[in-house]
Design a protein around this motif. Structure first.
Motif, short mmCIF file in Angstrom:
data_model
loop_
_atom_site.label_atom_id
_atom_site.label_comp_id
_atom_site.label_asym_id
_atom_site.label_seq_id
_atom_site.Cartn_x
_atom_site.Cartn_y
_atom_site.Cartn_z
N GLY A 1 0.82 -1.21 0.00
CA GLY A 1 0.00 0.00 0.00
C GLY A 1 0.85 1.26 0.00
N ILE A 2 1.85 1.29 0.85
CA ILE A 2 2.75 2.45 0.90
C ILE A 2 3.46 2.61 -0.44
CG2 ILE A 2 4.89 3.33 1.92
CD1 ILE A 2 3.88 2.22 4.62
N LEU A 3 3.95 1.51 -1.01
CA LEU A 3 4.61 1.56 -2.31
C LEU A 3 3.68 2.15 -3.37
CD1 LEU A 3 6.94 0.89 -4.24
CD2 LEU A 3 5.94 -1.42 -4.44
N ARG A 4 2.44 1.70 -3.37
CA ARG A 4 1.47 2.21 -4.34
C ARG A 4 1.20 3.70 -4.16
NH1 ARG A 4 -1.58 -0.62 -7.55
NH2 ARG A 4 -1.23 -2.86 -7.72
N PHE A 5 1.07 4.16 -2.92
CA PHE A 5 0.82 5.58 -2.67
C PHE A 5 2.03 6.44 -3.05
CE2 PHE A 5 -2.96 4.22 -0.43
CZ PHE A 5 -3.83 5.28 -0.66
N LEU A 6 3.23 5.96 -2.76
CA LEU A 6 4.43 6.71 -3.14
C LEU A 6 4.54 6.84 -4.65
CD1 LEU A 6 7.08 5.26 -0.66
CD2 LEU A 6 6.23 7.60 -0.74
N LEU A 7 4.39 5.71 -5.35
CA LEU A 7 4.49 5.74 -6.81
C LEU A 7 3.37 6.58 -7.42
CD1 LEU A 7 5.46 2.03 -7.56
CD2 LEU A 7 6.93 4.05 -7.68
N ALA A 8 2.17 6.45 -6.87
CA ALA A 8 1.03 7.22 -7.38
C ALA A 8 1.29 8.72 -7.25
CB ALA A 8 -0.24 6.83 -6.63
N ASN A 9 1.93 9.11 -6.18
CA ASN A 9 2.26 10.52 -5.98
C ASN A 9 3.21 11.02 -7.07
OD1 ASN A 9 2.15 12.99 -4.45
ND2 ASN A 9 4.23 12.54 -3.79
N TYR A 10 4.22 10.23 -7.40
CA TYR A 10 5.17 10.62 -8.44
C TYR A 10 4.54 10.59 -9.83
CZ TYR A 10 9.01 10.48 -5.11
OH TYR A 10 9.84 10.73 -4.06
N LEU A 11 3.66 9.64 -10.06
CA LEU A 11 3.07 9.47 -11.39
C LEU A 11 1.77 10.24 -11.58
CD1 LEU A 11 3.69 5.62 -11.67
CD2 LEU A 11 4.99 7.47 -12.79
N ASP A 12 1.27 10.84 -10.50
CA ASP A 12 0.03 11.61 -10.53
C ASP A 12 -1.15 10.76 -11.01
OD1 ASP A 12 -1.47 13.87 -9.99
OD2 ASP A 12 -1.23 14.67 -12.02
N VAL A 13 -1.27 9.56 -10.43
CA VAL A 13 -2.38 8.65 -10.72
C VAL A 13 -2.93 8.12 -9.39
CG1 VAL A 13 -1.45 7.94 -12.97
CG2 VAL A 13 -0.90 6.60 -10.92
N HIS A 14 -4.05 7.42 -9.46
CA HIS A 14 -4.61 6.78 -8.26
C HIS A 14 -3.77 5.53 -7.96
CE1 HIS A 14 -7.36 4.44 -5.76
NE2 HIS A 14 -7.88 5.61 -5.44
N PRO A 15 -3.53 5.23 -6.69
CA PRO A 15 -2.71 4.06 -6.33
C PRO A 15 -3.20 2.74 -6.94
CG PRO A 15 -3.12 5.40 -4.40
CD PRO A 15 -3.95 5.98 -5.51
N HIS A 16 -4.50 2.63 -7.15
CA HIS A 16 -5.05 1.38 -7.71
C HIS A 16 -4.71 1.23 -9.21
CE1 HIS A 16 -7.64 -2.10 -7.71
NE2 HIS A 16 -8.21 -1.66 -8.81
N GLU A 17 -4.36 2.33 -9.85
CA GLU A 17 -4.08 2.31 -11.29
C GLU A 17 -2.69 1.75 -11.63
OE1 GLU A 17 -5.17 5.90 -13.49
OE2 GLU A 17 -6.21 6.54 -11.66
N ILE A 18 -1.85 1.61 -10.65
CA ILE A 18 -0.47 1.15 -10.88
C ILE A 18 -0.49 -0.36 -11.07
CG2 ILE A 18 1.83 0.94 -9.86
CD1 ILE A 18 1.24 3.63 -8.48
N GLY A 19 0.19 -0.81 -12.10
CA GLY A 19 0.27 -2.25 -12.36
C GLY A 19 1.70 -2.75 -12.19
N PHE A 20 1.83 -3.90 -11.60
CA PHE A 20 3.13 -4.53 -11.44
C PHE A 20 3.11 -5.82 -12.26
CE2 PHE A 20 2.55 -2.24 -7.40
CZ PHE A 20 3.69 -1.45 -7.41
N GLY A 21 4.23 -6.16 -12.84
CA GLY A 21 4.30 -7.39 -13.63
C GLY A 21 5.63 -8.08 -13.40
N ILE A 22 5.67 -9.31 -13.83
CA ILE A 22 6.89 -10.11 -13.73
C ILE A 22 7.25 -10.55 -15.13
CG2 ILE A 22 7.93 -12.21 -12.83
CD1 ILE A 22 5.93 -12.04 -10.50
N ASP A 23 8.48 -10.29 -15.54
CA ASP A 23 8.97 -10.75 -16.82
C ASP A 23 9.77 -12.01 -16.61
OD1 ASP A 23 7.86 -8.67 -18.26
OD2 ASP A 23 9.65 -7.41 -18.10
N TYR A 24 9.40 -13.04 -17.32
CA TYR A 24 10.13 -14.30 -17.26
C TYR A 24 11.02 -14.38 -18.49
CZ TYR A 24 6.85 -15.60 -13.63
OH TYR A 24 6.12 -15.63 -12.48
N VAL A 25 12.30 -14.61 -18.27
CA VAL A 25 13.23 -14.66 -19.38
C VAL A 25 13.56 -16.09 -19.71
CG1 VAL A 25 15.48 -13.90 -20.21
CG2 VAL A 25 14.18 -12.47 -18.65
#
Length: 86
Positions: A62-86
């Motif tokens: 939650g804290i990570l989402r709020f921090l990133l949302a602040n920098y990106l000027d979006v809602h915290p729920h809008e941030i997506g995380f993914g995993i790249d498999y190589v």
């Protein structure tokens, strides 16, 4: 004409910020943080056997989402995380 783009929280290049949070201090906010987690994160949180571990995961994400949302000027729920498999 003025530019209304929010540049207040934009970091200059080559700047690294390190944030530290006491997850136990913010445990009372776990319910609020849980609401902004993705469905995958919510399912992951529920797999923790111990309440303390579950709360710490929820607060950390939650804290990570709020921090990133602040920098990106979006809602915290809008941030997506993914995993790249190589």
């Amino acid at each position: 004409m003025c530019n209304e783009t929010n540049t207040e929280n934009i970091l200059p290049r080559r700047v690294v910020q390190v944030w530290k949070a006491d997850l136990d201090t913010h445990a009372y906010q776990a319910g609020d943080f849980y609401k902004v987690l993705s469905q995958d994160e919510q399912c992951r949180a529920l797999r923790y056997q111990f309440v303390t571990d579950r709360q710490r995961f929820i607060v950390a994400r939650g804290i990570l989402r709020f921090l990133l949302a602040n920098y990106l000027d979006v809602h915290p729920h809008e941030i997506g995380f993914g995993i790249d498999y190589v």
